[in-house]
Design a protein around this motif. Structure first.
Motif, PDB file in Angstrom:
ATOM      1  N   GLY A  84    -109.861 -63.643 -95.786  1.00  0.00           N
ATOM      2  CA  GLY A  84    -110.035 -62.322 -96.369  1.00  0.00           C
ATOM      3  C   GLY A  84    -110.148 -61.211 -95.349  1.00  0.00           C
ATOM      4  O   GLY A  84    -110.001 -60.036 -95.683  1.00  0.00           O
ATOM      5  N   GLN A  85    -110.436 -61.578 -94.106  1.00  0.00           N
ATOM      6  CA  GLN A  85    -110.542 -60.581 -93.041  1.00  0.00           C
ATOM      7  C   GLN A  85    -109.322 -60.560 -92.139  1.00  0.00           C
ATOM      8  O   GLN A  85    -109.177 -59.675 -91.295  1.00  0.00           O
ATOM      9  N   ASP A  86    -108.431 -61.526 -92.299  1.00  0.00           N
ATOM     10  CA  ASP A  86    -107.303 -61.676 -91.382  1.00  0.00           C
ATOM     11  C   ASP A  86    -106.052 -60.938 -91.821  1.00  0.00           C
ATOM     12  O   ASP A  86    -105.046 -60.939 -91.108  1.00  0.00           O
ATOM     13  N   THR A  87    -106.053 -60.298 -92.993  1.00  0.00           N
ATOM     14  CA  THR A  87    -104.865 -59.573 -93.446  1.00  0.00           C
ATOM     15  C   THR A  87    -105.251 -58.178 -93.929  1.00  0.00           C
ATOM     16  O   THR A  87    -106.356 -57.963 -94.454  1.00  0.00           O
ATOM     17  N   ARG A  88    -104.324 -57.252 -93.738  1.00  0.00           N
ATOM     18  CA  ARG A  88    -104.472 -55.894 -94.253  1.00  0.00           C
ATOM     19  C   ARG A  88    -103.114 -55.434 -94.772  1.00  0.00           C
ATOM     20  O   ARG A  88    -102.089 -55.610 -94.108  1.00  0.00           O
ATOM     21  N   GLU A  89    -103.099 -54.852 -95.957  1.00  0.00           N
ATOM     22  CA  GLU A  89    -101.866 -54.273 -96.502  1.00  0.00           C
ATOM     23  C   GLU A  89    -101.836 -52.792 -96.155  1.00  0.00           C
ATOM     24  O   GLU A  89    -102.813 -52.070 -96.380  1.00  0.00           O
ATOM     25  N   VAL A  90    -100.702 -52.357 -95.627  1.00  0.00           N
ATOM     26  CA  VAL A  90    -100.553 -50.972 -95.194  1.00  0.00           C
ATOM     27  C   VAL A  90     -99.377 -50.358 -95.936  1.00  0.00           C
ATOM     28  O   VAL A  90     -98.220 -50.732 -95.714  1.00  0.00           O
ATOM     29  N   GLY A  91     -99.665 -49.436 -96.830  1.00  0.00           N
ATOM     30  CA  GLY A  91     -98.611 -48.709 -97.530  1.00  0.00           C
ATOM     31  C   GLY A  91     -98.451 -47.334 -96.920  1.00  0.00           C
ATOM     32  O   GLY A  91     -99.423 -46.581 -96.820  1.00  0.00           O
ATOM     33  N   ASN A  92     -97.246 -47.003 -96.490  1.00  0.00           N
ATOM     34  CA  ASN A  92     -97.008 -45.731 -95.805  1.00  0.00           C
ATOM     35  C   ASN A  92     -96.007 -44.865 -96.555  1.00  0.00           C
ATOM     36  O   ASN A  92     -94.969 -45.349 -97.012  1.00  0.00           O
ATOM     37  N   THR A  93     -96.337 -43.586 -96.679  1.00  0.00           N
ATOM     38  CA  THR A  93     -95.401 -42.587 -97.179  1.00  0.00           C
ATOM     39  C   THR A  93     -95.392 -41.437 -96.176  1.00  0.00           C
ATOM     40  O   THR A  93     -96.410 -40.761 -96.001  1.00  0.00           O
ATOM     41  N   TYR A  94     -94.253 -41.257 -95.513  1.00  0.00           N
ATOM     42  CA  TYR A  94     -94.137 -40.247 -94.467  1.00  0.00           C
ATOM     43  C   TYR A  94     -93.340 -39.033 -94.959  1.00  0.00           C
ATOM     44  O   TYR A  94     -92.319 -39.183 -95.627  1.00  0.00           O
ATOM     45  N   LEU A  95     -93.808 -37.845 -94.591  1.00  0.00           N
ATOM     46  CA  LEU A  95     -92.969 -36.658 -94.621  1.00  0.00           C
ATOM     47  C   LEU A  95     -92.226 -36.641 -93.300  1.00  0.00           C
ATOM     48  O   LEU A  95     -92.829 -36.506 -92.234  1.00  0.00           O
ATOM     49  N   HIS A  96     -90.924 -36.802 -93.357  1.00  0.00           N
ATOM     50  CA  HIS A  96     -90.091 -36.995 -92.169  1.00  0.00           C
ATOM     51  C   HIS A  96     -89.336 -35.700 -91.886  1.00  0.00           C
ATOM     52  O   HIS A  96     -88.564 -35.223 -92.725  1.00  0.00           O
ATOM     53  N   LEU A  97     -89.564 -35.103 -90.695  1.00  0.00           N
ATOM     54  CA  LEU A  97     -88.977 -33.811 -90.350  1.00  0.00           C
ATOM     55  C   LEU A  97     -88.209 -33.928 -89.037  1.00  0.00           C
ATOM     56  O   LEU A  97     -88.707 -33.561 -87.970  1.00  0.00           O
ATOM     57  N   PRO A  98     -86.974 -34.438 -89.099  1.00  0.00           N
ATOM     58  CA  PRO A  98     -86.204 -34.662 -87.869  1.00  0.00           C
ATOM     59  C   PRO A  98     -85.198 -33.548 -87.578  1.00  0.00           C
ATOM     60  O   PRO A  98     -84.594 -32.963 -88.486  1.00  0.00           O
ATOM     61  N   PHE A  99     -85.029 -33.267 -86.292  1.00  0.00           N
ATOM     62  CA  PHE A  99     -83.904 -32.463 -85.803  1.00  0.00           C
ATOM     63  C   PHE A  99     -82.981 -33.418 -85.052  1.00  0.00           C
ATOM     64  O   PHE A  99     -83.419 -34.109 -84.123  1.00  0.00           O
ATOM     65  N   ILE A 100     -81.714 -33.457 -85.460  1.00  0.00           N
ATOM     66  CA  ILE A 100     -80.795 -34.484 -84.976  1.00  0.00           C
ATOM     67  C   ILE A 100     -79.512 -33.847 -84.465  1.00  0.00           C
ATOM     68  O   ILE A 100     -78.935 -32.967 -85.119  1.00  0.00           O
TER      69      ILE A 100
END
Length: 232
Positions: A109-125
């Motif tokens: 129970g201590q060996d795993t973590r779920e990470v949900g990510n939502t990024y605002l992505h602002l790229p200059f390409i």
């Protein structure tokens, strides 16, 4: 998984290229004369973390990352700088979920973590294109972005001791890629594959020490592959 994803997309590019070479009618002949044009994009991504370790009180620390396929969506503003060079601003959202497994932690129970990510992505390409051949125009691209992670939990007072893995909200990244412009009768379709890599450390260290989750981490940053489908 990332290798299969990469190979599948490469085969798709080759198929499109072969079919496009048979095309005899030049579609959208004046499209590239525009100084500015707009569009939107959709896509899929598979993201993980690059992790570097530092000396700590914990022996042989190791973090295994598994990720689900996520999505990305956004808008395009393209400025023509030269016949073969364009500067693009592609604001959008990137969403994905990852599971971190800390192999050096043996407590269930201590060996795993779920990470949900939502990024605002602002790229200059910067986009560097070859000369157009019939209805096909290959290109390479590269640039940098500011990314804001809405689900970072940076300000959450609960850290890993309370079951919450935290990340920094504001990050810098760079991306590189290859793609091909396909001029269709009514719009330009541009599939590409891109790699994205974090420049800044994204881990938010736990308040208490020693922390078996964050103390061994010297750097943790996003790295991933995108399938990017642009409509312009």
């Amino acid at each position: 998984m990332q290798k299969k994803f990469f190979i599948s997309v490469c085969l798709m590019f080759i198929s499109w290229n072969v079919l496009s070479q048979r095309e005899r009618v030049e579609n959208l002949p004046s499209f590239d004369k525009r100084r500015i044009h707009y569009g939107f994009y959709l896509g899929l991504n598979t993201n993980g973390f690059k992790v570097a370790y530092k000396p700590s009180a914990f022996n042989n620390p190791q973090i295994e990352v598994t990720s689900e396929v996520g999505f990305n969506v956004g808008l395009i503003a393209d400025l023509k700088l030269h016949n073969n060079i364009n500067l693009r601003f592609e604001p959008g959202l990137i969403s994905n979920t990852k599971v971190l497994r800390f192999t050096h932690i043996t407590t269930p129970g201590q060996d795993t973590r779920e990470v949900g990510n939502t990024y605002l992505h602002l790229p200059f390409i910067f986009k560097f294109s070859t000369n157009r051949l019939n209805n096909v125009r290959p290109y390479v691209l590269g640039g940098a972005s500011f990314d804001y992670n809405f689900s970072s939990n940076e300000r959450n007072q609960n850290d890993n001791f309370g079951g919450q893995f935290r990340q920094t909200a504001s990050n810098l990244m760079y991306e590189v890629g290859i793609g091909i412009d396909l001029y269709l009768p009514y719009f330009k379709f541009s599939p590409s594959i891109r790699g994205i890599f974090a420049i800044t450390n994204e881990v938010k260290y736990d308040e208490r020490s020693p922390s078996q989750w964050t103390d061994p981490i010297d750097f943790m940053g996003t790295r991933g592959i995108f399938l990017h489908l642009s409509f312009e």
